[in-house]
Design an enzyme around this catalytic site. Structure first.
Site, PDB file in Angstrom:
ATOM      1  N   SER A 145       0.861  -1.190   0.000  1.00  0.00           N
ATOM      2  CA  SER A 145       0.000   0.000   0.000  1.00  0.00           C
ATOM      3  C   SER A 145       0.884   1.222   0.000  1.00  0.00           C
ATOM      4  O   SER A 145       2.055   1.164   0.426  1.00  0.00           O
ATOM      5  CB  SER A 145      -0.900  -0.002   1.246  1.00  0.00           C
ATOM      6  OG  SER A 145      -1.554   1.242   1.410  1.00  0.00           O
ATOM      7  N   TYR A 158      -2.278  -0.760  10.230  1.00  0.00           N
ATOM      8  CA  TYR A 158      -2.300  -1.148   8.821  1.00  0.00           C
ATOM      9  C   TYR A 158      -1.016  -0.671   8.133  1.00  0.00           C
ATOM     10  O   TYR A 158      -0.375  -1.423   7.394  1.00  0.00           O
ATOM     11  CB  TYR A 158      -3.532  -0.541   8.155  1.00  0.00           C
ATOM     12  CG  TYR A 158      -3.662  -0.807   6.677  1.00  0.00           C
ATOM     13  CD1 TYR A 158      -4.099  -2.047   6.212  1.00  0.00           C
ATOM     14  CD2 TYR A 158      -3.366   0.178   5.738  1.00  0.00           C
ATOM     15  CE1 TYR A 158      -4.238  -2.289   4.846  1.00  0.00           C
ATOM     16  CE2 TYR A 158      -3.499  -0.050   4.385  1.00  0.00           C
ATOM     17  CZ  TYR A 158      -3.931  -1.287   3.949  1.00  0.00           C
ATOM     18  OH  TYR A 158      -4.065  -1.530   2.602  1.00  0.00           O
TER      19      TYR A 158
END
Length: 258
Positions: A145, A158
Site C-alpha cells: 500500500s 495497517y
C-alpha cells in the site's frame, strides 16, 4: 498468445476487488490459476467465470498451513508455480493509534504481514527448486500500500503491516536475486474496492464528501480503479520485466510526488 500463456498463477484474497480483478487479468493473458480466499462460495463463482483451468482452496492466510497447501496444490494440479500474487489483507478501523483495539491490531498484523511472510516462506523454495531444475524460477508480487511507504494517520497498524510487507519484499528480493526468483511490491493508494465502500458507509456522510476526505492528499483527487492497479500487477509479474526486483511500485495518484 498472452503474456502468461501456460503459466501457473497463485492469487490470495482472490474473491475481493483487487484479487478478482487480477484473476480476470491473468486469465485473459492465458494463465492457469490457483485461487484462495476465506469465502469458498465466492471462489467457486469467480472460477466459473474465468474461462481457464482453475483450482481453488479456501482458508485463512494467517494459518501457515494454507500457504503450504496452496503451493502443493499448484504443483500437484499444474506441475509448477510461476507467479504468486500475495493480495489477501484487511484494514483496521479508521481511528487514532490509542483507539485501536489490541485484538484488532493483532489480527491486522497476522493477516497483512504474517500472511505474506507465510506465503513467501513456502512459495520461494518451490520457485528456487524450479530454477535449479529448469532455469526458470518464478515471480512474487506482494500487494502492499502507499501506507507502506509513508505515514497513514488513523491507519497506524495497517501502515505498520504494509511497511513490513515492503521490508519483506526488498529483503527476499536481495536474497534470491541470483536464484531465479523476482520479488516486487505494488503500493496502491485508496482503490475502489469493498474497503473503500466500507469507509464510505462508516463515515456517515454522503459518498462525495467521504471520498473527498479520503483523497484529500491525493494530487489526482480521486481513488484508483481496480483495473489501474491490476495493470501494475501484471507489469510487475510479466516475465519480460526480468530486470526488476526489490521494487515497491507506488500506484497512488501522485501521493509520493508531494
Amino acid at each position: 498468445m498472452g503474456r502468461f500463456d501456460g503459466a501457473t498463477v497463485l492469487i490470495t484474497g482472490a474473491a475481493g476487488g483487487l484479487g478478482s480483478g487480477a484473476a480476470k487479468g491473468f486469465a485473459s493473458e492465458g494463465a492457469r490459476l490457483v485461487l484462495s480466499d476465506m469465502n469458498e462460495a465466492l471462489l467457486e463463482s469467480l472460477a466459473a467465470t474465468l474461462g481457464t483451468q482453475t483450482a481453488i482452496l479456501a482458508g485463512d492466510i494467517s494459518d501457515e498451513k494454507l500457504s503450504e497447501d496452496l503451493v502443493e496444490l499448484a504443483v500437484r494440479k499444474f506441475g509448477r508455480l510461476d507467479v504468486a500474487i500475495n493480495n489477501a489483507g484487511i484494514v483496521q478501523s479508521f481511528v487514532r493509534l490509542p483507539q485501536v483495539a489490541s485484538d484488532e491490531a493483532r489480527r491486522v498484523l497476522e493477516i497483512d504481514l504474517l500472511g505474506v511472510f507465510y506465503a513467501m516462506k513456502h512459495q520461494i523454495p518451490q520457485m528456487e527448486q524450479q530454477f535449479k531444475a529448469t532455469g526458470k524460477g518464478g515471480t512474487i508480487v506482494n500487494i502492499a500500500s502507499v501506507a507502506g511507504l509513508v505515514g497513514a494517520p488513523k491507519l497506524s497498524v495497517y501502515a505498520a503491516a504494509k511497511h513490513g510487507v515492503v521490508g519483506l519484499t526488498k529483503s527476499a528480493a536481495a536474497e534470491y536475486a541470483t536464484k531465479g526468483v523476482r520479488v516486487n511490491a505494488i503500493c496502491p493508494a485508496h482503490t475502489r474496492t469493498a474497503m473503500v465502500d466500507g469507509f464510505v458507509r462508516m463515515s456517515g456522510t454522503p459518498e462525495t464528501d467521504a471520498l473527498a476526505e479520503l483523497t484529500r492528499g491525493v494530487p489526482m483527487k480521486r481513488v484508483g480503479e481496480v483495473d489501474e492497479i491490476v495493470t501494475a500487477i501484471l507489469f510487475a509479474a510479466d516475465p519480460a520485466n526480468s530486470f526488476m526486483t526489490g521494487h515497491a511500485l507506488a500506484v497512488d495518484g501522485g501521493v509520493g510526488a508531494v
